[in-house]
Design an enzyme around this catalytic site. Sequence first.
Site, PDB file in Angstrom:
ATOM      1  N   LYS A 107     -12.648  -7.998  -8.760  1.00  0.00           N
ATOM      2  CA  LYS A 107     -13.002  -8.302  -7.372  1.00  0.00           C
ATOM      3  C   LYS A 107     -14.388  -8.921  -7.347  1.00  0.00           C
ATOM      4  O   LYS A 107     -15.382  -8.239  -7.654  1.00  0.00           O
ATOM      5  CB  LYS A 107     -12.965  -7.036  -6.516  1.00  0.00           C
ATOM      6  CG  LYS A 107     -11.551  -6.510  -6.295  1.00  0.00           C
ATOM      7  CD  LYS A 107     -11.509  -5.380  -5.284  1.00  0.00           C
ATOM      8  CE  LYS A 107     -10.077  -4.973  -4.991  1.00  0.00           C
ATOM      9  NZ  LYS A 107      -9.978  -3.774  -4.133  1.00  0.00           N
ATOM     10  N   GLN A 129     -11.057  -7.239  -1.544  1.00  0.00           N
ATOM     11  CA  GLN A 129     -11.884  -6.133  -1.036  1.00  0.00           C
ATOM     12  C   GLN A 129     -11.819  -6.095   0.488  1.00  0.00           C
ATOM     13  O   GLN A 129     -12.772  -5.761   1.152  1.00  0.00           O
ATOM     14  CB  GLN A 129     -13.323  -6.306  -1.541  1.00  0.00           C
ATOM     15  CG  GLN A 129     -14.169  -5.041  -1.488  1.00  0.00           C
ATOM     16  CD  GLN A 129     -13.535  -3.908  -2.226  1.00  0.00           C
ATOM     17  OE1 GLN A 129     -13.474  -3.926  -3.426  1.00  0.00           O
ATOM     18  NE2 GLN A 129     -13.051  -2.915  -1.501  1.00  0.00           N
ATOM     19  N   LYS A 149       0.844  -1.185   0.000  1.00  0.00           N
ATOM     20  CA  LYS A 149       0.000   0.000   0.000  1.00  0.00           C
ATOM     21  C   LYS A 149       0.886   1.244   0.000  1.00  0.00           C
ATOM     22  O   LYS A 149       1.801   1.366   0.841  1.00  0.00           O
ATOM     23  CB  LYS A 149      -0.911   0.001   1.230  1.00  0.00           C
ATOM     24  CG  LYS A 149      -1.998  -1.049   1.138  1.00  0.00           C
ATOM     25  CD  LYS A 149      -2.916  -0.774  -0.043  1.00  0.00           C
ATOM     26  CE  LYS A 149      -4.164  -1.601  -0.004  1.00  0.00           C
ATOM     27  NZ  LYS A 149      -5.014  -1.365  -1.174  1.00  0.00           N
ATOM     28  N   ASP A 176      -0.078  -0.242  -4.661  1.00  0.00           N
ATOM     29  CA  ASP A 176      -1.470   0.206  -4.791  1.00  0.00           C
ATOM     30  C   ASP A 176      -1.625   1.517  -4.021  1.00  0.00           C
ATOM     31  O   ASP A 176      -1.479   1.538  -2.801  1.00  0.00           O
ATOM     32  CB  ASP A 176      -2.410  -0.863  -4.214  1.00  0.00           C
ATOM     33  CG  ASP A 176      -3.874  -0.463  -4.338  1.00  0.00           C
ATOM     34  OD1 ASP A 176      -4.168   0.608  -4.921  1.00  0.00           O
ATOM     35  OD2 ASP A 176      -4.727  -1.226  -3.850  1.00  0.00           O
ATOM     36  N   ASP A 204      -8.692  -0.319 -10.185  1.00  0.00           N
ATOM     37  CA  ASP A 204      -9.372  -1.131  -9.164  1.00  0.00           C
ATOM     38  C   ASP A 204     -10.689  -0.455  -8.812  1.00  0.00           C
ATOM     39  O   ASP A 204     -11.719  -0.708  -9.452  1.00  0.00           O
ATOM     40  CB  ASP A 204      -8.446  -1.296  -7.955  1.00  0.00           C
ATOM     41  CG  ASP A 204      -9.145  -1.932  -6.765  1.00  0.00           C
ATOM     42  OD1 ASP A 204     -10.259  -2.446  -6.930  1.00  0.00           O
ATOM     43  OD2 ASP A 204      -8.587  -1.908  -5.638  1.00  0.00           O
ATOM     44  N   GLU A 234      -1.162   0.254  -9.112  1.00  0.00           N
ATOM     45  CA  GLU A 234      -2.633   0.263  -9.056  1.00  0.00           C
ATOM     46  C   GLU A 234      -3.149   1.593  -8.505  1.00  0.00           C
ATOM     47  O   GLU A 234      -2.669   2.057  -7.469  1.00  0.00           O
ATOM     48  CB  GLU A 234      -3.054  -0.897  -8.149  1.00  0.00           C
ATOM     49  CG  GLU A 234      -4.546  -1.091  -7.989  1.00  0.00           C
ATOM     50  CD  GLU A 234      -4.844  -2.428  -7.287  1.00  0.00           C
ATOM     51  OE1 GLU A 234      -4.260  -3.471  -7.675  1.00  0.00           O
ATOM     52  OE2 GLU A 234      -5.637  -2.429  -6.339  1.00  0.00           O
TER      53      GLU A 234
END
Length: 366
Positions: free
Chosen positions: A266, A294, A162, A191, A242, A217
């Site tokens: 997802k 998710q 992240k 991401d 996403d 992402e």
Amino acid sequence: MQIQRIEAIPFAIPYAKTLRFASGEVDTARHVLVRVHTDDGLVGTAEAPPRPFTYGETQASIIAVISGLFAPALSGTSIFAREQVRAALHRTVGNPTAKAAVDMAIWDLVGQATGRSVTELLGGWTDEMRVCHMLGFDSPEVMVEQARRMRERYGITTFKVKVGRHPIALDVDVCRALRTELGDDIELYVDGNRGWTPSESAEAMRQMADLGLTLAEELCPADDVLGRRWLVRQSAIPFVADESVPTQADVTRELLGGSATAISIKTARTGFSDSQRILGQCEGLGVETVMGNQIDGQIGTACTVAFGAAFAATARRAGELSNFLDMSDDLLAEPLQIVDGRLAVRPGPGLGLTVDETKLAHYRED
Ligand code: MUC
Ligand code: MG
């Protein structure tokens, strides 16, 4: 074999470790267990994770839309009439995880009724996937330690990091530390959950150009329309959409508009029926996919692997299948097991899910 009633049960299970990322944080899995009952006594199971910071849904809104709109609209519909089911759900706009959970619980029923796993019904490519673990915000030392533990304990060698913090050095330092400490054989991708501007994203990717990242992402918002196209044009690696692609039309817009070059599928937001359509779109356009997370519990993860293992294109990359490891507990009678970096599809017809009723009684909030 007709749908008779649908239960939407709120439950809350604390996390052992809070997951932090640019668009929010999660310290408790406040999800909704969805159970679709048929007239001949079968029960289909799935879960909906409310993500107000991504889709605007809450636990209360998911329960309201399922109980107030979807259950009456679907009552009496055959479980095999999946296009009718989809049409009934899509009469309501938005509410992606509520729709997805109902869709997946009905696929579970179709599997149970036919004695086939959902993976076989969807495509039957394989029965397992490699696992990617998502690392939430922390210091480089803590994130390296977590990745090391995941590799040692579960054999996981792919990590989604992240990013999207300020200053960007916080995230650059983490990625550099992961590469230095864990070596060249791990796969790393990032991401941003829309945390950076296009120029901050470009600068961060320049600073990390030597780290061998494989995907980037949602580094900046899709609403930064021209800025994002500018960023994607200069990206040396696939740029994954996403949260900007909750529908098929969004996938078309992002890809054809040049704002993304890969798609995160997802099942928590597009179920099996729409995920299948999105996968077909991506294959037809020659665009790679990754099975995303998710912030799913074990039921949601079982759904993701059931879909991801069904197709050659989705089983190729590691799927994001390990978030549940950060939760303190879960609802399944037989917990999912990640072994040698892989997660198997649940055995048995449908999704193969059995809820532990004692645990459900303990964690349910209604
Ligand atoms: C992810 O891939 O972004 C965090 C926010 C969200 O919508 O999903 C998670 C994981
Ligand atoms: Mg994401």
